[in-house]
Motif scaffolding. Structure first.
Motif, short mmCIF file in Angstrom:
data_model
loop_
_atom_site.label_atom_id
_atom_site.label_comp_id
_atom_site.label_asym_id
_atom_site.label_seq_id
_atom_site.Cartn_x
_atom_site.Cartn_y
_atom_site.Cartn_z
N LEU A 12 0.81 -1.22 0.00
CA LEU A 12 0.00 0.00 0.00
C LEU A 12 0.85 1.28 0.00
N GLU A 13 2.15 1.10 -0.04
CA GLU A 13 3.11 2.21 -0.16
C GLU A 13 3.02 3.20 0.99
N VAL A 14 2.90 2.66 2.22
CA VAL A 14 2.89 3.49 3.43
C VAL A 14 3.86 2.89 4.44
N ASP A 15 4.19 3.66 5.46
CA ASP A 15 5.13 3.19 6.48
C ASP A 15 4.51 2.12 7.37
N ALA A 16 3.23 2.27 7.68
CA ALA A 16 2.55 1.32 8.55
C ALA A 16 1.05 1.38 8.29
N VAL A 17 0.36 0.30 8.64
CA VAL A 17 -1.10 0.28 8.52
C VAL A 17 -1.70 0.03 9.89
N ASN A 18 -2.92 0.52 10.07
CA ASN A 18 -3.69 0.31 11.30
C ASN A 18 -4.93 -0.50 10.96
N ASP A 19 -5.43 -1.24 11.93
CA ASP A 19 -6.61 -2.08 11.70
C ASP A 19 -7.79 -1.28 11.14
N SER A 20 -7.94 -0.05 11.56
CA SER A 20 -9.10 0.75 11.15
C SER A 20 -8.93 1.46 9.80
N ASP A 21 -7.75 1.36 9.19
CA ASP A 21 -7.53 2.01 7.90
C ASP A 21 -8.47 1.44 6.84
N VAL A 22 -9.12 2.32 6.10
CA VAL A 22 -10.05 1.92 5.03
C VAL A 22 -9.25 1.69 3.75
N LEU A 23 -9.41 0.51 3.17
CA LEU A 23 -8.61 0.12 2.01
C LEU A 23 -8.72 1.11 0.86
N GLU A 24 -9.92 1.52 0.52
CA GLU A 24 -10.12 2.39 -0.64
C GLU A 24 -9.60 3.82 -0.43
N GLU A 25 -9.19 4.14 0.78
CA GLU A 25 -8.68 5.49 1.06
C GLU A 25 -7.17 5.59 0.86
N PHE A 26 -6.50 4.47 0.58
CA PHE A 26 -5.07 4.53 0.32
C PHE A 26 -4.85 5.15 -1.06
N GLU A 27 -3.88 6.02 -1.13
CA GLU A 27 -3.60 6.76 -2.38
C GLU A 27 -3.32 5.82 -3.55
N CYS A 28 -2.65 4.71 -3.29
CA CYS A 28 -2.26 3.81 -4.36
C CYS A 28 -3.32 2.74 -4.65
N TRP A 29 -4.50 2.82 -4.04
CA TRP A 29 -5.51 1.77 -4.18
C TRP A 29 -6.00 1.69 -5.63
N ASP A 30 -5.73 0.58 -6.26
CA ASP A 30 -6.20 0.32 -7.62
C ASP A 30 -6.18 -1.17 -7.89
N SER A 31 -6.47 -1.56 -9.11
CA SER A 31 -6.56 -2.99 -9.43
C SER A 31 -5.21 -3.69 -9.28
N LEU A 32 -4.12 -2.99 -9.54
CA LEU A 32 -2.80 -3.61 -9.37
C LEU A 32 -2.50 -3.88 -7.90
N THR A 33 -2.96 -3.00 -7.04
CA THR A 33 -2.79 -3.21 -5.60
C THR A 33 -3.57 -4.45 -5.16
N MET A 34 -4.77 -4.57 -5.69
CA MET A 34 -5.58 -5.75 -5.35
C MET A 34 -4.89 -7.02 -5.84
N LEU A 35 -4.32 -6.99 -7.02
CA LEU A 35 -3.60 -8.16 -7.53
C LEU A 35 -2.40 -8.49 -6.64
N SER A 36 -1.73 -7.46 -6.14
CA SER A 36 -0.59 -7.68 -5.24
C SER A 36 -1.04 -8.34 -3.94
#
Length: 71
Positions: A12-36
């Motif tokens: 997701l191209e961030v330093d860390a993730v939290n349980d409450s982070d919404v997937l679609e709100e990540f800047e890099c969220w796209d179909s390639l991210t889903m494939l990864s």
């Protein structure tokens, strides 16, 4: 599970993730991210699909999805 969070943060191209982070709100969220994410789960011997990822909504939901699949 912390290692899985670290791997997701890298995808997701961030330093860390939290349980409450919404997937679609990540800047890099796209179909390639889903494939990864699908590839990450596959590397762990688990099969997940795009719709399951979308329905997960948050990091916690995604972790629960991946961990719920049988290896």
């Amino acid at each position: 599970m912390d290692t899985l969070k670290e791997e997701l943060a890298e995808i997701l191209e961030v330093d860390a993730v939290n349980d409450s982070d919404v997937l679609e709100e990540f800047e890099c969220w796209d179909s390639l991210t889903m494939l990864s994410i699908i590839a990450l789960a596959s590397d762990k011997g688990k099969t997940i699909g795009n719709e399951e990822i979308t329905n997960s909504k948050t990091i916690a939901g995604l972790l629960e999805l991946i961990n719920s699949k049988r290896a």
